[in-house]
Structure formats: structure tokens, C-alpha cells
Scaffold this motif. Structure first.
Motif, PDB file in Angstrom:
ATOM      1  N   GLN A 121       0.835  -1.202   0.000  1.00 47.05           N
ATOM      2  CA  GLN A 121       0.000   0.000   0.000  1.00 47.05           C
ATOM      3  C   GLN A 121       0.879   1.265   0.000  1.00 47.05           C
ATOM      4  OE1 GLN A 121      -3.241   0.155  -0.317  1.00 47.05           O
ATOM      5  NE2 GLN A 121      -3.818   2.190   0.403  1.00 47.05           N
ATOM      6  N   ASP A 124     -10.803 -10.237   0.459  1.00 41.11           N
ATOM      7  CA  ASP A 124     -11.097  -8.813   0.609  1.00 41.11           C
ATOM      8  C   ASP A 124     -11.654  -8.461   1.986  1.00 41.11           C
ATOM      9  OD1 ASP A 124     -10.177  -8.024  -1.896  1.00 41.11           O
ATOM     10  OD2 ASP A 124     -12.038  -8.666  -2.850  1.00 41.11           O
ATOM     11  N   ALA A 126      -8.568  -8.311   4.018  1.00 36.37           N
ATOM     12  CA  ALA A 126      -7.679  -7.178   3.705  1.00 36.37           C
ATOM     13  C   ALA A 126      -8.293  -5.846   4.116  1.00 36.37           C
ATOM     14  CB  ALA A 126      -7.369  -7.167   2.208  1.00 36.37           C
ATOM     15  N   PHE A 127      -9.605  -5.703   3.928  1.00 38.81           N
ATOM     16  CA  PHE A 127     -10.193  -4.361   4.024  1.00 38.81           C
ATOM     17  C   PHE A 127     -11.094  -4.128   5.227  1.00 38.81           C
ATOM     18  CE2 PHE A 127      -9.429  -5.028  -0.554  1.00 38.81           C
ATOM     19  CZ  PHE A 127      -8.640  -3.929  -0.822  1.00 38.81           C
ATOM     20  N   GLN A 135      -7.701   5.303   3.697  1.00 34.59           N
ATOM     21  CA  GLN A 135      -7.701   5.269   2.226  1.00 34.59           C
ATOM     22  C   GLN A 135      -7.958   3.868   1.712  1.00 34.59           C
ATOM     23  OE1 GLN A 135      -4.530   6.871  -0.049  1.00 34.59           O
ATOM     24  NE2 GLN A 135      -4.574   8.849   0.975  1.00 34.59           N
ATOM     25  N   MET A 136      -7.244   2.918   2.301  1.00 34.24           N
ATOM     26  CA  MET A 136      -7.314   1.554   1.781  1.00 34.24           C
ATOM     27  C   MET A 136      -8.721   0.975   1.934  1.00 34.24           C
ATOM     28  SD  MET A 136      -4.756  -1.590   2.632  1.00 34.24           S
ATOM     29  CE  MET A 136      -5.597  -2.292   4.033  1.00 34.24           C
ATOM     30  N   TYR A 193     -11.575   2.688   2.246  1.00 34.23           N
ATOM     31  CA  TYR A 193     -12.633   3.643   1.886  1.00 34.23           C
ATOM     32  C   TYR A 193     -13.785   3.033   1.089  1.00 34.23           C
ATOM     33  CZ  TYR A 193     -14.803   7.104  -1.224  1.00 34.23           C
ATOM     34  OH  TYR A 193     -15.697   7.812  -1.972  1.00 34.23           O
ATOM     35  N   MET A 194     -13.466   2.372  -0.011  1.00 38.27           N
ATOM     36  CA  MET A 194     -14.539   1.863  -0.877  1.00 38.27           C
ATOM     37  C   MET A 194     -15.359   0.771  -0.183  1.00 38.27           C
ATOM     38  SD  MET A 194     -14.740   3.424  -3.771  1.00 38.27           S
ATOM     39  CE  MET A 194     -15.632   2.290  -4.829  1.00 38.27           C
ATOM     40  N   GLN A 195     -14.659  -0.123   0.499  1.00 39.19           N
ATOM     41  CA  GLN A 195     -15.355  -1.241   1.157  1.00 39.19           C
ATOM     42  C   GLN A 195     -16.270  -0.738   2.284  1.00 39.19           C
ATOM     43  OE1 GLN A 195     -15.382  -4.685   0.887  1.00 39.19           O
ATOM     44  NE2 GLN A 195     -14.099  -4.843  -0.935  1.00 39.19           N
ATOM     45  N   ALA A 248     -17.536   2.523   2.429  1.00 34.92           N
ATOM     46  CA  ALA A 248     -18.570   3.414   1.886  1.00 34.92           C
ATOM     47  C   ALA A 248     -19.628   2.632   1.105  1.00 34.92           C
ATOM     48  CB  ALA A 248     -17.921   4.466   0.992  1.00 34.92           C
ATOM     49  N   TYR A 249     -19.207   1.527   0.490  1.00 37.21           N
ATOM     50  CA  TYR A 249     -20.138   0.719  -0.317  1.00 37.21           C
ATOM     51  C   TYR A 249     -20.060  -0.740   0.136  1.00 37.21           C
ATOM     52  CZ  TYR A 249     -19.735   4.797  -3.375  1.00 37.21           C
ATOM     53  OH  TYR A 249     -19.719   6.069  -3.871  1.00 37.21           O
ATOM     54  N   MET A 289     -20.592  -5.243  -1.737  1.00 38.78           N
ATOM     55  CA  MET A 289     -20.802  -5.193  -3.195  1.00 38.78           C
ATOM     56  C   MET A 289     -19.660  -5.924  -3.897  1.00 38.78           C
ATOM     57  SD  MET A 289     -22.110  -1.297  -3.722  1.00 38.78           S
ATOM     58  CE  MET A 289     -23.203  -0.556  -2.498  1.00 38.78           C
ATOM     59  N   ASN A 290     -19.957  -6.336  -5.132  1.00 49.70           N
ATOM     60  CA  ASN A 290     -18.915  -6.958  -5.950  1.00 49.70           C
ATOM     61  C   ASN A 290     -18.276  -5.893  -6.825  1.00 49.70           C
ATOM     62  OD1 ASN A 290     -19.337  -9.607  -5.081  1.00 49.70           O
ATOM     63  ND2 ASN A 290     -21.161  -9.739  -6.384  1.00 49.70           N
ATOM     64  N   TRP A 291     -16.974  -6.010  -7.016  1.00 49.44           N
ATOM     65  CA  TRP A 291     -16.254  -4.998  -7.802  1.00 49.44           C
ATOM     66  C   TRP A 291     -15.579  -5.627  -9.002  1.00 49.44           C
ATOM     67  CZ3 TRP A 291     -17.614  -0.298  -6.518  1.00 49.44           C
ATOM     68  CH2 TRP A 291     -18.166  -0.102  -5.233  1.00 49.44           C
TER      69      TRP A 291
END
Lengths: 318, 250
Positions: free
Chosen positions: B21, B68, B71-72, B237-238, B240-242, B244-245, B248-250
Motif C-alpha cells: 500500500q 477482501d 484485507a479491508f 484510504q485503503m 474507503y470503498m469497502q 462506503a459501499y 458489493m462486488n467490484w
């Protein structure tokens, strides 16, 4: 060299290009050919390097490990493209430092598309799908351009770009098939990147200054308008397939010409960004200048160390 | 579910995750195109290793766990990386010093881990050794260049080594999970690697005309999940997406 001798060389040169022979760095070439190639190849190299920035913006925030790895690999490919395009350019007698200087001072251009910001994860999909998609359309004809080092570099570049394009489309498809929030994110990215992507294929033919000479040297094989049409025809069905809407109310299938009619681009915006006043022009250049200036002591150290090592070897040899 | 094994995997994989990262932050901003490509490549290798470790851990955990979620979606205290790898990229000298001090350790660990009784860990170690040998060569070469380059580069890399030296002792600490895994023949006894580590590190520093720091007090905590102030921002930062959303599948 007398004028007559030059004319003679030019005639031989033109004939070689007409026969589809490759021009190599040590061959005689008209000065204008050399300068045009330096301009175009370096512009292409700069685009790869500046293009790393908007995508690099999402490495630390990529939503999954798989996407993070793919994004890193993609950006690394772009750095690689930059590297061999700069090398191809150096064969024409200009150094990488000089080329950087031209980029940093604003004398050299790079693809304007990278002056738009990447605001959501979906922008990683849109860039791959649309920006790399448009780039491929521009670049595939260059695999058979007349200047050998450029043509050979482009073969590899195009293979990798085509992979990036599929990867970008796959990101968009995953979003479009996801939750309503994800689909909205994908549509928003398409809305923001569609027109800038169309503009990547250059000004309208009527306003393009370099086309005729570039056609002759096989630096260009189709006109901007033809390439743009090809991009639209190729991309519209892809958008439909994943249920996204192209943000153009004038877009319509034209049965007679068997291709799409599409709306007028906002050329004021195009020229504004080209002239350096897009949303991120200043940030992109300052990021490049900053990396270069902050890296000076590192490059100096590497040179100093290499010199010391070379001196040691000489002493040992004596 | 073997909780010690899972914790042991976190202890190893989180180092690669957090260092990967940090390296990812540098992409596009390197001092030259060549170093930029090399450091992005190292980041890529590390994340590749992380995926193998976490896929294995997810299988051990079962249920909805994936590479994931591991990790997240852990809390800061649940990340078990050493303090060294989360230190920020202050300049190229710090990034190289951090890389070097970790690479030498990483390679020693993997060379032992390939003999693990756990076949999956052994296989991941074997694959990773090739990559980490290259990382070690890259960072060692740069230590030499910067140390024996110009006066400025010498001073910068010396400062970075001095500042990061306080994190080297932690590399050889053992958690309870580590000890349990050593007893079972799965884990690596890192206490046995210490003298060899400093021998190798010191050799390169000497070649690079650098002083070997002599300090009495070291920092620790990462292996217990007690991190530096930098860690929260890195995770923000790392993750954030997981966050905020979610789901979900990415």
C-alpha cells in the motif's frame, strides 16, 4: 550537399515510404520528418507518463485486492510504454532530459484527456473502456507506420492497450450489473468521459493542420473524423450491452450509411483544455515537475556512484 | 478453526499488504521512470503474495470470509504488521531504507517458511522467494548508490537508516501465535534469524560507506496490533470503498 543532391535523396526517401519500407534511425531522412516524429512520438510518450497520474489516484483506494493488482499492472504497462517510446524518440537524436524539459515547460503537448479528474472508482472503468478504446483506434494504424522504432513499439503498446480496454469494460460491466448505486456510478462516469473521449480523436478534419503530411508518411492512415466514427460505431453497442446510456440526445442509427449519427462536440471546451485551462492541467504538470525536481538528488547519486564504480574498474585493470 | 494459524498468516501477510500500500502511493511520482516501474512492480508482487495468503486464511475462517474482507474490513488493532512497513514515504531515501530493512528480513523468513509443515504456506514461500530476492537486490543496490553516491545522498540515506533503525528489533519479536506455530513446525522462529539479519544488513551498509546505527531503545507494537499514528490514515484510504459501499462486488 547541393540542392539537387538533397532533392535526389528526398525522392529516394519518398519512394521507400511508398514501397512500405521501414525508415531506420541511421537512414537519411528529411529534417521535417525527423522533427515531426520527435513531436508525435514524444507527445505519445508524455501522454503515457501523465496518464499514469489520474489512474494512480485510485491505487490506494481500489475496492478489492484483485482490482488493485490489475490497476497497478496497468499503470506499470503505461510506464513501460513511456519508456520505450522515449527510447524510440531518442534514436532521432534527442535526449529524454530534453523531452522532459519540453513537457515541463509546456512546450510539448500530451493527450488532453488526462486533464480531467478521476472522481470515482467507475472512472477507472471508463478510462480503460473509452480512453484506451479511443487510443487503440488511433494507434493500431501506427503499427505499420514508416518509422521502424515507432512501428515496432506500437505493436506491443497496442497489444497491452487492447487488454486494458477489455479490463476497463469489465469494470464497467461489473458496476452496471451491480447495485443501483454502482450502476449510477458507472453511468455518471460514462457521462463525464464520453465527450472527452470523442475529442481524443482530434479536431475536425477541416481544422486539423497536420493531416496531409502525416498521411504521406503513414503517421496517419485515416482522418480524425473517420476514426471518430469508428469509435462511436464500436462503442455504442457495448454501452447498450451493459445497459448504460450514451449521453448524446442526437445519437441515432443511420440505416443508409450503416453507422451512427452523433451530436456536435463542445469545441470551446476542447480548445480550452488543449490550451492548458482544463480542470487538472496545472496539477498534472506540477506533479511531473515535482517528481523530476525532487528526484534530482537521486539521479545525481546514481550517476556519481556509477562513475566511482567505473573508475575502480579502470584502476583494477591497470 | 486454527486461530493461531490464522493470526500467524496475518502476521506475515499484513507486512506485505501495508508495504504494498505504501509503495502504491509512489506510483507515477518516482525520481526516474525506471525506479517508478521497479517500485510499482514490488508493490504488485507484494499484493500478489497477500492474495495467496488471504485466500488461504479465508478458507480456514470459512463462512463469508474472503481475501477482501480480511484485507479491508478488519479494525486497526487487528492488523499485525510490524511498525517498519507502515512508516510514510518521506522521500526516496526513506522509501529505500524501509524497503531494504524489510527485504533482508522478508527473504530470511521466506527461506525458512518454505520448509513449513503447512503445504500451502510452504508453496507461497517458494513462489515468493524469487520475487523477494529481486526486491532485496533492488533495495541493496540503491543503498549502495545512495550511500556511496553524492554527499547529499549519503546524508539523506544515513538519516533514513538512523530513523528507521528503531523499528528493526520488532522484526524478531514473537507473538503467542508465532510461538505456537513454531512448536507445530508450521511457523518460522524469527529469534533465530536476528544475527544473520544484522550481519547481512551491516555488510551492505558498510559497502555503502554508511555508519551502522548504535541505539539502545527500540519501538515495538505492530505485531500486537498497536500501531503508529500513520496507520489510521493509511487504512482510511485503503478501506474507503469497502466501508462506503459495503457488501458489493467490484
Amino acid at each position: 550537399m547541393s540542392e539537387k543532391e538533397v532533392k535526389n535523396l528526398e525522392a529516394i526517401f519518398d519512394a521507400r515510404i511508398a514501397r512500405d519500407e521501414k525508415i531506420e534511425p541511421k537512414d537519411w531522412m528529411p529534417e521535417k520528418y525527423r522533427q515531426t516524429h520527435i513531436r508525435q512520438i514524444s507527445q505519445h510518450a508524455h501522454s503515457e507518463i501523465v496518464g499514469m497520474l489520474p489512474e494512480g489516484n485510485w491505487i490506494t483506494r481500489a475496492p478489492s485486492l484483485k482490482r488493485k493488482v490489475a490497476l497497478l499492472a496497468k499503470i506499470q504497462d503505461e510506464a513501460g510504454h513511456g519508456l520505450y517510446l522515449y527510447s524510440a524518440c531518442e534514436t532521432l537524436g534527442v535526449s529524454r532530459e530534453e523531452l522532459y524539459e519540453q513537457l515541463h515547460s509546456g512546450k510539448a503537448k500530451y493527450s488532453s484527456i488526462f486533464n480531467y479528474p478521476t472522481l470515482t472508482w467507475a472512472d477507472m472503468g471508463a478510462i480503460g473502456w473509452l480512453v484506451d478504446g479511443a487510443a487503440i483506434i488511433n494507434q493500431v494504424p501506427l503499427c505499420s507506420t514508416s518509422f521502424g522504432p515507432y512501428a515496432r513499439a506500437m505493436v506491443r503498446v497496442c497489444k497491452e492497450e487492447s487488454f486494458h480496454q477489455r479490463q476497463g469494460f469489465q469494470i464497467m460491466m461489473t458496476l452496471a450489473e451491480g447495485t443501483p448505486e454502482q450502476k449510477e456510478m458507472a453511468q455518471d462516469a460514462l457521462n463525464r468521459w464520453w465527450w472527452p473521449a470523442l475529442m481524443m480523436l482530434g479536431p475536425l478534419d477541416a481544422e486539423s493542420v497536420h493531416t496531409e503530411q502525416s498521411m504521406k508518411w503513414k503517421l496517419k492512415r485515416k482522418s480524425n473524423d473517420d476514426l471518430r466514427q469508428q469509435f462511436v460505431d464500436q462503442t455504442v453497442p457495448q454501452a447498450k450491452m451493459i445497459g448504460l446510456t450514451i449521453p448524446d440526445p442526437d445519437l441515432k442509427w443511420n440505416e443508409e450509411k450503416q453507422s451512427y449519427d452523433f451530436g456536435e462536440m463542445n469545441w470551446d471546451e476542447f480548445w480550452q483544455v488543449v490550451k492548458g485551462h482544463g480542470p487538472c492541467n496545472k496539477e498534472r504538470i506540477s506533479a511531473r515537475v515535482n517528481a523530476w525536481e525532487k528526484g534530482k538528488w537521486v539521479r545525481d547519486a546514481a550517476m556519481a556512484y556509477a562513475e566511482k564504480q567505473a573508475n575502480k574498474e579502470v584502476k583494477q585493470a591497470i | 478453526m486454527n486461530n493461531n494459524l490464522i493470526q500467524y498468516i496475518y502476521g506475515i501477510a499484513d507486512n506485505s499488504l501495508i508495504l504494498g500500500q505504501r509503495l502504491g502511493e509512489l506510483c507515477g511520482h518516482g525520481p526516474s521512470l525506471e525506479t517508478d516501474i521497479a517500485m510499482t512492480n514490488i508493490s504488485l508482487d507484494l499484493f500478489g503474495q497477500v492474495r495467496s495468503y488471504f485466500q488461504y486464511a479465508a478458507k480456514l475462517i470459512g463462512g463469508d470470509a474472503t481475501e477482501d474482507t480480511i484485507a479491508f474490513l478488519r479494525k486497526e488493532r487487528e492488523y499485525k504488521n510490524v511498525l517498519l512497513v507502515e512508516q510514510p514515504n518521506q522521500d526516496f531515501a526513506y522509501s529505500i531504507a524501509r524497503q531494504f530493512l524489510f527485504d533482508v528480513y522478508h527473504l530470511l523468513v521466506l527461506e525458512e517458511l518454505q520448509n513449513s509443515k503447512d503445504e500451502t504456506l510452504s508453496a507461497i514461500a517458494k513462489k515468493s522467494i524469487k520475487e523477494v530476492s529481486y526486491h532485496t537486490r533492488f533495495s541493496s543496490d540503491w543503498i549502495r548508490r545512495l550511500g556511496d553516491g553524492t554527499e547529499e545522498s549519503h546524508n539523506r540515506i544515513q538519516t533514513a537508516i538512523n530513523d528507521l533503525w528503531i523499528f528493526t528489533d520488532e522484526l524478531f519479536h514473537q507473538t503467542d501465535a508465532d510461538k505456537a506455530m513454531v512448536t507445530e513446525g508450521i511457523g518460522v522462529d524469527v529469534t533465530l534469524l536476528k544475527s544473520n539479519y544484522f550481519k547481512k544488513v551491516n555488510e551492505i551498509l558498510e559497502e555503502a560507506t554508511l555508519q551502522i546505527p548504535t541505539i539502545e531503545y527500540f519501538q515495538k507494537g505492530g505485531k500486537q496490533g498497536i500501531h503508529s499514528e500513520h496507520m489510521g490514515y493509511l487504512l482510511a484510504q485503503m478501506q474507503y470503498m469497502q466501508l462506503a459501499y459495503p457488501n458489493m462486488n467490484w
